[in-house]
Design an enzyme around this catalytic site. Structure first.
Site, PDB file in Angstrom:
ATOM      1  N   GLU A 137      36.436 -30.129 -11.483  1.00 36.88           N
ATOM      2  CA  GLU A 137      36.526 -29.161 -12.581  1.00 36.88           C
ATOM      3  C   GLU A 137      37.937 -29.030 -13.150  1.00 36.88           C
ATOM      4  O   GLU A 137      38.131 -28.965 -14.363  1.00 36.88           O
ATOM      5  CB  GLU A 137      36.068 -27.771 -12.105  1.00 36.88           C
ATOM      6  CG  GLU A 137      34.585 -27.639 -11.826  1.00 36.88           C
ATOM      7  CD  GLU A 137      34.178 -28.189 -10.473  1.00 36.88           C
ATOM      8  OE1 GLU A 137      35.068 -28.578  -9.681  1.00 36.88           O
ATOM      9  OE2 GLU A 137      32.965 -28.243 -10.195  1.00 36.88           O
ATOM     10  N   PHE A 147      31.826 -22.010 -11.726  1.00 40.96           N
ATOM     11  CA  PHE A 147      32.892 -23.006 -11.583  1.00 40.96           C
ATOM     12  C   PHE A 147      33.750 -23.071 -12.848  1.00 40.96           C
ATOM     13  O   PHE A 147      34.961 -23.217 -12.782  1.00 40.96           O
ATOM     14  CB  PHE A 147      32.304 -24.391 -11.293  1.00 40.96           C
ATOM     15  CG  PHE A 147      31.271 -24.400 -10.197  1.00 40.96           C
ATOM     16  CD1 PHE A 147      31.520 -23.752  -8.994  1.00 40.96           C
ATOM     17  CD2 PHE A 147      30.057 -25.040 -10.372  1.00 40.96           C
ATOM     18  CE1 PHE A 147      30.577 -23.753  -7.979  1.00 40.96           C
ATOM     19  CE2 PHE A 147      29.105 -25.041  -9.356  1.00 40.96           C
ATOM     20  CZ  PHE A 147      29.352 -24.391  -8.158  1.00 40.96           C
ATOM     21  N   ARG A 202      20.511 -19.955 -17.179  1.00 44.61           N
ATOM     22  CA  ARG A 202      19.736 -21.050 -16.597  1.00 44.61           C
ATOM     23  C   ARG A 202      18.257 -20.819 -16.905  1.00 44.61           C
ATOM     24  O   ARG A 202      17.535 -21.716 -17.289  1.00 44.61           O
ATOM     25  CB  ARG A 202      19.929 -21.127 -15.089  1.00 44.61           C
ATOM     26  CG  ARG A 202      19.151 -22.312 -14.481  1.00 44.61           C
ATOM     27  CD  ARG A 202      19.016 -22.224 -12.981  1.00 44.61           C
ATOM     28  NE  ARG A 202      18.077 -21.178 -12.585  1.00 44.61           N
ATOM     29  CZ  ARG A 202      17.633 -21.010 -11.346  1.00 44.61           C
ATOM     30  NH1 ARG A 202      18.072 -21.794 -10.380  1.00 44.61           N
ATOM     31  NH2 ARG A 202      16.789 -20.044 -11.051  1.00 44.61           N
ATOM     32  N   ASP A 262      19.520 -20.050  -6.269  1.00 44.25           N
ATOM     33  CA  ASP A 262      20.683 -20.767  -5.728  1.00 44.25           C
ATOM     34  C   ASP A 262      21.521 -19.857  -4.820  1.00 44.25           C
ATOM     35  O   ASP A 262      22.353 -20.324  -4.052  1.00 44.25           O
ATOM     36  CB  ASP A 262      21.578 -21.290  -6.861  1.00 44.25           C
ATOM     37  CG  ASP A 262      20.982 -22.521  -7.533  1.00 44.25           C
ATOM     38  OD1 ASP A 262      20.244 -23.265  -6.865  1.00 44.25           O
ATOM     39  OD2 ASP A 262      21.259 -22.724  -8.726  1.00 44.25           O
ATOM     40  N   SER A 315      21.608 -30.563 -15.634  1.00 42.31           N
ATOM     41  CA  SER A 315      21.201 -29.154 -15.673  1.00 42.31           C
ATOM     42  C   SER A 315      21.930 -28.371 -16.758  1.00 42.31           C
ATOM     43  O   SER A 315      21.506 -27.281 -17.121  1.00 42.31           O
ATOM     44  CB  SER A 315      21.316 -28.475 -14.307  1.00 42.31           C
ATOM     45  OG  SER A 315      22.505 -28.788 -13.687  1.00 42.31           O
TER      46      SER A 315
END
Lengths: 278, 319
Positions: B63, B88, B172, B122, B42
């Protein structure tokens, strides 16, 4: 690797301990306990094992050292000062304004520091990055990292460990300075680590367990792991004593981050010198 | 705008710009690395993985380790781009970015998709509304969000060729293309899209298109607005902001919390100058929820209509 006698290394370890304690005494601030537990390993690395050049601290083919437990910087600084990376007078400037010897290792201020550290659990990941670059660039250098046993309570250590295994970083050698103490008490009481060697082993590391104050064992183990190009990163769990060499500091939690007073300092130097004679 | 007009607008997500540009850069410079944190698909690093496997690392869902590993690579002269979602990449690894990248001033780029409200469905957990503000407070850090596909590609290229820690934020969702592919961009230098004497609008990222549409409509109503694409919020183009302060009235527009992002950065300059009036349009210090991206913008007043109304309100009420 240099041809240095064990007797010379043992004497050098005492010199490093005295220098680190002097730094902390002069600054009236710093971490003596862990500096003393790490002293013998640091001595073996800087004065025998590592392929380094103090005149060319950024030499791209050098071996790297990552002090993931950055608070014991005084013992690394002692090695750097005695190797000539910086003028020796800097040992009187620990934690002072403008000093290369910051409270925790700062690569921008001190030649010979390969990565800045200070926040526990983070340095090992940087070491993995350095070792990975070495593999990708087909270089022969090795990366040595030192973590504390208490530090292994940080989850990021295990993230780094699994990455080192995945990428077959047999050029990475991790020492666990297993002194069993952390700020608030014994690790066993604060957060038990269980079998630390077994943990590294099941993650896929080649492991060894040694007496971290036996120069013979440290040197011998480094000799052994050097020839193991088996695709496995190495972990040497070194059982150590926090405050090693200064009787009133040994295994005493409160000496984690306290400076000795004048009387205590004189006693420490005397006891350490006694170790030199024996 | 009518449905037919909507249909002809060319759109592309700026994460696609990252996927396309990083392959080109990686081929030109073998020191460029991509560090994936599992979500390469993604984040659009698939082509890089395929073509340049020796410059790629995937640390899995970890991460903090990804940021630290990148720092270690950077000490050997690599130029790592750590790629994950903005929420993140800014917060889960915030301390690692501070300690191991910004403090030693290493050449690591944090390149994040799913910026702002763009991961709409999301939900609030995945919408990054604080990221640019948090990272703007780290010394040595540069913070960038391009407004469309072409500007983002140019800014990624600039980032790769400029030393230092940088945070790059992408969308996105597809956003309209504003610029010609030959337009040049300089990090830290605002792009002036319109000059006007009545009011200044300063926008960044996916809101630049909304601001541009608002400016066109204001023009039709006889209001001349300036418009800046402030793609770099740190270092902020202070000179460009000072020109807006000379106009007097300013509106900032951002797909970010109104606290600590572009709006705050502009207010800091105005307050220090002791001149200029600022109205901030952005996320209203509230978490998002699952909804289409456009709906979330609407809830927060990040709309063409609200930009127009805010401008008129400032002019009519002599604010």
């Amino acid at each position: 690797m240099k041809d240095v006698s064990l007797a010379n290394l043992k004497a050098k370890a005492i010199e490093l301990r005295q220098t680190a304690i002097t730094m902390i005494y002069e600054a009236q601030s710093g971490h003596p306990g862990g500096s003393l537990s790490a002293a013998d390993i640091i001595t073996a690395l800087y004065f025998k094992e590592m392929n380094i050049d103090p005149k060319n601290p950024n030499w791209e083919d050098r071996d790297r050292f990552v002090l993931s437990k950055g608070h014991v910087a005084p013992i690394q600084y002692a090695a750097l000062a005695l190797k000539g990376y910086v003028p020796f007078e800097n040992v009187y400037k620990l934690r002072q304004y403008g000093s290369p010897f910051q409270g925790h290792p700062d690569m921008k201020k001190c030649p010979g520091i390969d990565i800045s550290t200070g926040s526990l659990g983070q340095g090992l990941s940087c070491g993995v990055g350095m070792a990975l670059a070495g593999k990708r660039d087909e270089k022969d250098y090795r990366v040595f990292a030192m973590v504390g046993d208490g530090e292994c309570q940080e989850g990021q250590i295990w993230e780094a460990v699994q990455t080192a295994v995945k990428y077959r970083l047999d050029n990475l050698i991790v020492f666990v300075d297993n002194n069993r103490l952390q700020i608030d008490g014994f690790c066993e009481e604060i957060m038990p680590l269980q079998d630390i060697e077994m943990k590294f082993k099941v993650f896929g590391f080649e492991t060894k367990r040694i007496d971290g104050h036996s120069m013979e064992e440290i040197v011998e183990t480094l000799n052994q792991v050097k020839n193991m190009k088996n695709g496995k990163p190495k972990c040497i769990v070194a059982d150590t004593i926090k405050g090693k060499g200064v009787s009133y500091m040994e295994n005493i939690c409160s000496w984690h981050g306290v400076a000795p007073n004048e009387k205590e300092y004189e006693q420490a130097l005397e006891e350490l010198a006694g170790g030199l004679r024996s | 705008m009518s449905q037919t007009e909507k249909a002809v607008i060319k759109k592309k997500a700026t994460r696609e710009a990252f996927g396309d540009e990083i392959v080109k850069l990686g081929k030109e410079n073998q020191h460029i690395y991509v560090i994936d944190i599992d979500i390469g698909k993604s984040c659009k690093t698939g082509e890089f993985i395929k073509q340049l496997p020796n410059q790629h690392v995937n640390v899995g869902i970890a991460e903090q380790n990804g940021a630290g590993l990148a720092a270690g690579l950077a000490t050997t002269g690599k130029i790592p781009f750590v790629s994950t979602y903005a929420v993140f990449g800014s917060l889960r690894m915030a301390e690692q970015i501070r300690q191991e990248i910004c403090y030693p001033n290493l050449n690591v780029k944090i390149a994040c998709s799913h910026g702002g409200l763009t991961p709409g469905n999301d939900g609030g957990s995945h919408q990054a509304i604080e990221d640019m503000g948090v990272l703007r407070t780290f010394p040595n850090m540069t913070v960038i969000m391009g407004s469309d596909y072409y500007s983002t590609r140019k800014l990624i290229k600039e980032a790769a060729n400029t030393y230092g820690p940088m945070y790059l934020r992408f969308t996105r969702d597809a956003v309209p293309i504003i610029y010609d592919e030959h337009e040049e961009f300089v990090i830290g230098k605002a792009k002036k899209l319109r000059s006007g004497k009545d009011i200044a609008i300063i926008a960044n990222g996916d809101t630049v298109y909304l601001a541009l549409e608002a400016v066109k409509k204001l023009e039709e109503q006889g209001i001349e607005a300036s418009l800046l694409d402030m793609h770099t919020i740190k270092p902020l183009d202070r000179e460009a902001v000072l020109e807006c302060i000379d106009i007097g009235r300013m509106i900032t527009v951002e797909d970010h919390n109104i606290l600590n992002g572009l709006g705050s950065a502009v207010c800091e300059v105005a307050a220090e100058e002791g001149r200029g009036k600022v109205k901030r349009i952005g996320v209203q210090d509230r978490f998002g929820e699952s909804a289409p991206y456009e709906k979330l913008l609407e809830i927060n007043g990040i709309t063409i209509e609200n930009i127009i109304n805010t401008a008129k309100d400032m002019l009519n009420n002599h604010i």
